[in-house]
Design a protein around this motif. Sequence first.
Motif, PDB file in Angstrom:
ATOM      1  N   TRP A 130      -7.845  13.538   2.855  1.00  0.00           N
ATOM      2  CA  TRP A 130      -6.500  12.970   2.769  1.00  0.00           C
ATOM      3  C   TRP A 130      -6.207  12.336   1.421  1.00  0.00           C
ATOM      4  CZ3 TRP A 130      -9.570  12.539   7.108  1.00  0.00           C
ATOM      5  CH2 TRP A 130      -9.127  13.240   8.203  1.00  0.00           C
ATOM      6  N   LEU A 131      -7.002  12.571   0.421  1.00  0.00           N
ATOM      7  CA  LEU A 131      -6.810  11.904  -0.866  1.00  0.00           C
ATOM      8  C   LEU A 131      -5.413  12.105  -1.434  1.00  0.00           C
ATOM      9  CD1 LEU A 131     -10.243  12.304  -2.670  1.00  0.00           C
ATOM     10  CD2 LEU A 131      -9.248  10.255  -1.631  1.00  0.00           C
ATOM     11  N   GLY A 132      -4.829  13.266  -1.273  1.00  0.00           N
ATOM     12  CA  GLY A 132      -3.491  13.514  -1.794  1.00  0.00           C
ATOM     13  C   GLY A 132      -2.388  12.868  -0.984  1.00  0.00           C
ATOM     14  N   ARG A 133      -2.701  12.439   0.221  1.00  0.00           N
ATOM     15  CA  ARG A 133      -1.697  11.858   1.110  1.00  0.00           C
ATOM     16  C   ARG A 133      -1.961  10.394   1.408  1.00  0.00           C
ATOM     17  NH1 ARG A 133       1.622  15.471   3.388  1.00  0.00           N
ATOM     18  NH2 ARG A 133       2.254  13.950   4.922  1.00  0.00           N
ATOM     19  N   SER A 134      -2.942   9.786   0.718  1.00  0.00           N
ATOM     20  CA  SER A 134      -3.296   8.412   1.050  1.00  0.00           C
ATOM     21  C   SER A 134      -3.241   7.513  -0.172  1.00  0.00           C
ATOM     22  CB  SER A 134      -4.702   8.368   1.658  1.00  0.00           C
ATOM     23  OG  SER A 134      -5.669   8.716   0.696  1.00  0.00           O
ATOM     24  N   LYS A 135      -3.175   6.229   0.110  1.00  0.00           N
ATOM     25  CA  LYS A 135      -3.304   5.247  -0.964  1.00  0.00           C
ATOM     26  C   LYS A 135      -4.107   4.070  -0.427  1.00  0.00           C
ATOM     27  CE  LYS A 135       1.416   3.575  -0.284  1.00  0.00           C
ATOM     28  NZ  LYS A 135       2.680   3.309  -0.935  1.00  0.00           N
ATOM     29  N   GLY A 139      -7.030  -3.562   0.460  1.00  0.00           N
ATOM     30  CA  GLY A 139      -8.115  -3.343   1.415  1.00  0.00           C
ATOM     31  C   GLY A 139      -7.765  -2.434   2.570  1.00  0.00           C
ATOM     32  N   LEU A 140      -6.578  -1.839   2.516  1.00  0.00           N
ATOM     33  CA  LEU A 140      -6.137  -0.929   3.571  1.00  0.00           C
ATOM     34  C   LEU A 140      -5.936   0.470   2.998  1.00  0.00           C
ATOM     35  CD1 LEU A 140      -3.458  -3.171   5.288  1.00  0.00           C
ATOM     36  CD2 LEU A 140      -5.777  -2.718   6.096  1.00  0.00           C
ATOM     37  N   ILE A 141      -6.260   1.454   3.796  1.00  0.00           N
ATOM     38  CA  ILE A 141      -5.983   2.837   3.430  1.00  0.00           C
ATOM     39  C   ILE A 141      -4.810   3.297   4.282  1.00  0.00           C
ATOM     40  CG2 ILE A 141      -6.827   5.213   3.412  1.00  0.00           C
ATOM     41  CD1 ILE A 141      -9.652   4.018   3.091  1.00  0.00           C
ATOM     42  N   GLU A 142      -3.781   3.744   3.601  1.00  0.00           N
ATOM     43  CA  GLU A 142      -2.563   4.225   4.254  1.00  0.00           C
ATOM     44  C   GLU A 142      -2.521   5.740   4.079  1.00  0.00           C
ATOM     45  OE1 GLU A 142       1.677   3.589   2.660  1.00  0.00           O
ATOM     46  OE2 GLU A 142       1.282   1.840   3.945  1.00  0.00           O
TER      47      GLU A 142
END
Length: 148
Positions: A130-135, A139-142
């Motif tokens: 999900w690297l292309g769709r996450s940030k 401290g949270l991954i969305e």
Amino acid sequence: MDIRVLLESDVESVIQLGRDLAGIDSSGGLESEMKAWSARWREESLRHYLAQGWSYGIEREGELKGFILCQPLLFFRGHTQTLWVEELMAANPSLQQELLEAAYRWARDKHFQVLLLESERVSPEVIEPWLGRSKNMDGLIEIRSTRT
């Protein structure tokens, strides 16, 4: 491997797997029991999460090998619907990835905008697809789940 929605009847199986994966021995004394009592997969927590219908287990030949505990959050951080991942535990990272994928697909199908999980609770290799769709922020991954 089969992935399915966890039911309230799965509480004991989830607790036992949580204990096993966390290395908590039933005869480990007070310190071990204190860890189990404060775990995110403790019984009172499971009774809440499993009743929601958003938690999944992964099984091989009827034996639970991993689980993900989730619940919807409405109107959180500017999103109408967010799927909060409270806990993700499995025998290995590839099973964790499968569970996260199942939660992602279900959230996407139900038009949730985001999956949200704590970065310290998951290894980078689990998030890699999900690297292309996450940030990663605060401290949270969305992980965005809306169709764009």
